[in-house]
Design an enzyme around this catalytic site. Structure first.
Site, mmCIF file in Angstrom:
data_model
loop_
_atom_site.group_PDB
_atom_site.id
_atom_site.type_symbol
_atom_site.label_atom_id
_atom_site.label_comp_id
_atom_site.label_asym_id
_atom_site.label_seq_id
_atom_site.Cartn_x
_atom_site.Cartn_y
_atom_site.Cartn_z
ATOM 1 N N ASP A 30 15.642 45.634 -36.782
ATOM 2 C CA ASP A 30 16.357 44.515 -37.388
ATOM 3 C C ASP A 30 16.731 44.916 -38.810
ATOM 4 O O ASP A 30 16.112 45.812 -39.384
ATOM 5 C CB ASP A 30 15.479 43.250 -37.404
ATOM 6 C CG ASP A 30 16.308 41.984 -37.332
ATOM 7 O OD1 ASP A 30 16.373 41.356 -36.264
ATOM 8 O OD2 ASP A 30 16.917 41.630 -38.374
ATOM 9 N N THR A 121 25.567 37.636 -26.102
ATOM 10 C CA THR A 121 26.608 36.954 -25.329
ATOM 11 C C THR A 121 27.945 37.222 -26.016
ATOM 12 O O THR A 121 28.143 36.841 -27.171
ATOM 13 C CB THR A 121 26.311 35.447 -25.274
ATOM 14 O OG1 THR A 121 25.007 35.285 -24.711
ATOM 15 C CG2 THR A 121 27.333 34.711 -24.423
ATOM 16 N N GLU A 149 21.820 37.927 -20.981
ATOM 17 C CA GLU A 149 20.457 37.393 -20.934
ATOM 18 C C GLU A 149 20.502 35.917 -20.549
ATOM 19 O O GLU A 149 21.292 35.161 -21.085
ATOM 20 C CB GLU A 149 19.794 37.585 -22.309
ATOM 21 C CG GLU A 149 18.364 37.116 -22.364
ATOM 22 C CD GLU A 149 17.531 37.658 -21.214
ATOM 23 O OE1 GLU A 149 17.437 38.881 -21.073
ATOM 24 O OE2 GLU A 149 16.979 36.841 -20.442
ATOM 25 N N ASN A 209 26.690 29.374 -18.517
ATOM 26 C CA ASN A 209 26.359 28.452 -19.611
ATOM 27 C C ASN A 209 27.325 27.276 -19.669
ATOM 28 O O ASN A 209 26.912 26.135 -19.895
ATOM 29 C CB ASN A 209 26.359 29.191 -20.956
ATOM 30 C CG ASN A 209 24.984 29.746 -21.281
ATOM 31 O OD1 ASN A 209 24.083 29.700 -20.450
ATOM 32 N ND2 ASN A 209 24.820 30.270 -22.476
ATOM 33 N N PHE A 250 19.212 20.152 -15.204
ATOM 34 C CA PHE A 250 20.310 19.888 -16.143
ATOM 35 C C PHE A 250 21.086 18.634 -15.761
ATOM 36 O O PHE A 250 22.305 18.597 -15.843
ATOM 37 C CB PHE A 250 21.236 21.120 -16.272
ATOM 38 C CG PHE A 250 20.605 22.196 -17.104
ATOM 39 C CD1 PHE A 250 20.933 22.347 -18.430
ATOM 40 C CD2 PHE A 250 19.638 23.017 -16.554
ATOM 41 C CE1 PHE A 250 20.308 23.306 -19.209
ATOM 42 C CE2 PHE A 250 19.009 23.976 -17.321
ATOM 43 C CZ PHE A 250 19.345 24.126 -18.654
ATOM 44 N N GLY A 258 22.365 20.976 -27.475
ATOM 45 C CA GLY A 258 22.484 21.650 -28.772
ATOM 46 C C GLY A 258 22.054 23.093 -28.585
ATOM 47 O O GLY A 258 22.199 23.647 -27.500
ATOM 48 N N CYS A 261 23.319 28.333 -28.025
ATOM 49 C CA CYS A 261 24.110 28.911 -26.927
ATOM 50 C C CYS A 261 25.196 27.993 -26.392
ATOM 51 O O CYS A 261 26.381 28.274 -26.570
ATOM 52 C CB CYS A 261 23.180 29.347 -25.804
ATOM 53 S SG CYS A 261 22.146 30.739 -26.312
HETATM 54 P P1 NAD Z 1 18.932 35.384 -33.469
HETATM 55 O O1 NAD Z 1 19.800 34.924 -34.573
HETATM 56 O O2 NAD Z 1 17.635 34.703 -33.206
HETATM 57 O O3 NAD Z 1 18.624 36.930 -33.646
HETATM 58 C C1 NAD Z 1 19.551 37.891 -34.033
HETATM 59 C C2 NAD Z 1 18.812 38.967 -34.826
HETATM 60 O O4 NAD Z 1 19.733 40.033 -35.091
HETATM 61 C C3 NAD Z 1 18.311 38.482 -36.181
HETATM 62 O O5 NAD Z 1 16.942 38.821 -36.317
HETATM 63 C C4 NAD Z 1 19.162 39.251 -37.193
HETATM 64 O O6 NAD Z 1 18.476 39.544 -38.396
HETATM 65 C C5 NAD Z 1 19.502 40.497 -36.409
HETATM 66 N N1 NAD Z 1 20.704 41.202 -36.867
HETATM 67 C C6 NAD Z 1 21.915 40.673 -37.174
HETATM 68 N N2 NAD Z 1 22.770 41.640 -37.533
HETATM 69 C C7 NAD Z 1 22.096 42.815 -37.455
HETATM 70 C C8 NAD Z 1 22.429 44.165 -37.687
HETATM 71 N N3 NAD Z 1 23.649 44.511 -38.097
HETATM 72 N N4 NAD Z 1 21.487 45.114 -37.488
HETATM 73 C C9 NAD Z 1 20.238 44.771 -37.080
HETATM 74 N N5 NAD Z 1 19.873 43.507 -36.837
HETATM 75 C C10 NAD Z 1 20.772 42.535 -37.019
HETATM 76 O O7 NAD Z 1 19.860 35.335 -32.167
HETATM 77 P P2 NAD Z 1 19.389 35.099 -30.652
HETATM 78 O O8 NAD Z 1 19.190 33.667 -30.392
HETATM 79 O O9 NAD Z 1 18.310 36.077 -30.329
HETATM 80 O O10 NAD Z 1 20.728 35.520 -29.886
HETATM 81 C C11 NAD Z 1 21.160 36.867 -29.814
HETATM 82 C C12 NAD Z 1 22.271 36.947 -28.790
HETATM 83 O O11 NAD Z 1 21.773 36.599 -27.486
HETATM 84 C C13 NAD Z 1 23.425 35.979 -29.030
HETATM 85 O O12 NAD Z 1 24.626 36.593 -28.629
HETATM 86 C C14 NAD Z 1 23.119 34.805 -28.129
HETATM 87 O O13 NAD Z 1 24.256 34.093 -27.748
HETATM 88 C C15 NAD Z 1 22.503 35.509 -26.939
HETATM 89 N N6 NAD Z 1 21.583 34.677 -26.148
HETATM 90 C C16 NAD Z 1 20.718 33.846 -26.782
HETATM 91 C C17 NAD Z 1 19.824 33.085 -26.013
HETATM 92 C C18 NAD Z 1 18.871 32.139 -26.680
HETATM 93 O O14 NAD Z 1 18.291 31.321 -25.964
HETATM 94 N N7 NAD Z 1 18.690 32.189 -27.988
HETATM 95 C C19 NAD Z 1 19.809 33.209 -24.614
HETATM 96 C C20 NAD Z 1 20.686 34.098 -24.021
HETATM 97 C C21 NAD Z 1 21.568 34.838 -24.801
#
Ligand code: NAD
Length: 432
Positions: A30, A121, A149, A209, A250, A258, A261
């Site tokens: 990260d 995503t 995911e 979604n 759902f 909210g 996603c």
């Molecule tokens: P998040 O914001 O919780 O995590 C993203 C992480 O990426 C953060 O820790 C951030 O510091 C890091 N980051 C950002 N830019 C970076 C870079 N250049 N180099 C290294 N690290 C970097 O996001 P999330 O909820 O984990 O979602 C991530 C992706 O997965 C999104 O595209 C989201 O749509 C998708 N997704 C999320 C969920 C969910 O339930 N949250 C489920 C399925 C898919």
């Protein structure tokens, strides 16, 4: 296998930990050094049931490490997952800047063949674009895979360890086989790995979604009609859901979806439809109905207490966008609380896990209660916004004794209208 997961958020941290749990050697990368420092000290920045225990075990056994050294992580790994955020960008499109940046950084660090797996995503065409970016920045061979995911926050570890299905979008036989091998320990239950072309995999995530968002908005619209015609949405829901073509998931009316996603993914799907000049009436309506559902809830409060809320205090139970998470991204609670504050009301809130998140959003604009009952003291009414288990069977006599007025406005239809009426409450909910 040697793996790195870039982006250590809700998806990356859970994915990295669960992949380590299956015996892989995983480096979670990260660029947020504060987050990494916490993780190295064993402080988990998000709340997900079961996650802390798994991280502790896998770190102790040396399979899971945290780093900001992307170069070293890539050089050490055969598979590089991208799991950074893709927040809402201009006019609803997905902002892919972090994904593109990470792809470029991976390319520059490559020292041999790599599989770059996009888990973020991202709209159709993203993997193609990533391949273009990587090709410009390396001479080594590589494949780009789309592996959307489907985990649900609040149940993320369980979902990742026992997925309903794994979708692998790949145009390379070699990459597909390696991905199938990587995921085989997660599919002992017989659930499938579904392999397909990259674009279909990218589309699958948005289609899934958006469909779930449509179901929720559909039920909210039906609930609003039920309310007007004198029907009870709970009975209607049960009547509908016993049809196994419909199913029961759902299908709960409330104050709208909210989270990080659904709201952004349906908007990105609409943006794609517009770009390709496709009809998108259902998607657009689902998004609008969702926004409106929060306003309908506020309207219920105003109908009861009047337009001017100066001098009124509301107790709020639940701030997270759903139970079992501390995440408040796009939470309906934010819109509702902001509306109340703008009308002069005071708010005392409690959430079992999202209090620290809420402090970053509202700072000293609201009162943070010590527990659910503490929020009720001298409040004019209780507003239930997130259906945490611990709010399901509260002590109603205690609630009544603490509130100034025995009013409960329930955005999640958790309580029995008849029972509350008998106990002397005015009970206002959705679709009844
Ligand atoms: P998040 O914001 O919780 O995590 C993203 C992480 O990426 C953060 O820790 C951030 O510091 C890091 N980051 C950002 N830019 C970076 C870079 N250049 N180099 C290294 N690290 C970097 O996001 P999330 O909820 O984990 O979602 C991530 C992706 O997965 C999104 O595209 C989201 O749509 C998708 N997704 C999320 C969920 C969910 O339930 N949250 C489920 C399925 C898919």
């Amino acid at each position: 296998m040697n793996i790195c997961v870039i982006g250590t958020g809700y998806v990356g941290l859970v994915a990295g930990t669960c992949l380590a749990e299956m015996g892989n050697s995983v480096i979670c990368v990260d660029n947020d050094t504060k987050k990494l420092a916490k993780l190295r000290k064993g402080i988990i920045p998000i709340y997900e049931p079961g996650l802390e225990e798994l991280i502790t075990v896998n770190v102790a056994e040396g399979r899971l490490t945290f780093s900001n050294d992307l170069d070293k992580a890539v050089k050490n790994s055969l598979i590089c997952f991208i799991a950074v955020g893709t927040p809402q960008g201009d006019e609803g499109s997905a902002d892919l800047s972090a994904v593109h940046q990470v792809a470029k950084n991976i390319a520059k660090s490559m020292n041999e063949y790599k599989i770059i797996v996009n888990k973020s995503t991202a709209p159709v065409g993203t993997a193609e674009k990533l391949a273009e970016i990587i090709k410009k920045n390396t001479t080594f061979e590589f494949d780009v895979v789309s592996n959307p995911e489907f985990l649900k926050q609040g149940n993320a570890v369980e979902d990742f360890l026992k997925p309903d299905r794994i979708v692998i979008g790949s145009n390379s036989q070699n990459a597909t086989e390696i991905m199938q091998e990587l995921y085989s320990p997660f599919l002992r239950t017989g659930n499938p790995v579904i392999t397909m072309d990259v674009k279909s995999a990218e589309m699958t995530k948005y289609a899934a979604n958006s469909f779930l968002a449509v179901r929720i908005s559909y039920m909210n619209e039906i609930a609003n009609i039920c309310e007007k015609v004198g029907a009870d949405i709970e009975m209607v829901r049960i009547g509908m859901c016993s049809d196994n073509r419909i199913g029961s998931k759902f299908m709960f009316p409330g104050i709208g979806y909210g989270g990080s996603c659904f709201p952004k993914d349906i908007k990105a799907m609409i943006k794609t439809a517009i770009e390709f000049e496709c009809e998108h009436k259902i998607l657009k309506s689902a998004d609008e109905t969702n926004k409106n559902q929060r306003k309908i809830f506020t309207k219920k409060i105003l109908n009861k207490f009047g337009q001017d809320l100066k001098g009124k205090t509301f107790a709020i139970w639940g701030l997270a966008f759903k139970p079992k998470t501390n995440d408040m991204r796009e939470a309906p609670s934010i819109t509702i609380i902001e509306d109340l504050l703008a009308r002069g009301a005071k708010v005392a809130a409690f959430d079992p896990k999202a209090m620290e998140t809420a402090k970053k959003i509202f700072s000293n604009k609201i009162k943070y209660a010590k527990n659910a009952y503490d929020a009720l003291k001298n409040a004019d009414g209780l507003l239930l916004l997130t259906e945490w288990n611990e709010f399901r069977h509260p002590d109603f006599d205690k609630i009544k004794s603490l509130l100034k007025m025995p009013v409960i406005i329930d955005g999640r239809n958790q309580y029995d209208k008849k029972q509350l009426k008998e106990k002397g409450f005015e009970y206002i909910c959705i679709g009844k």
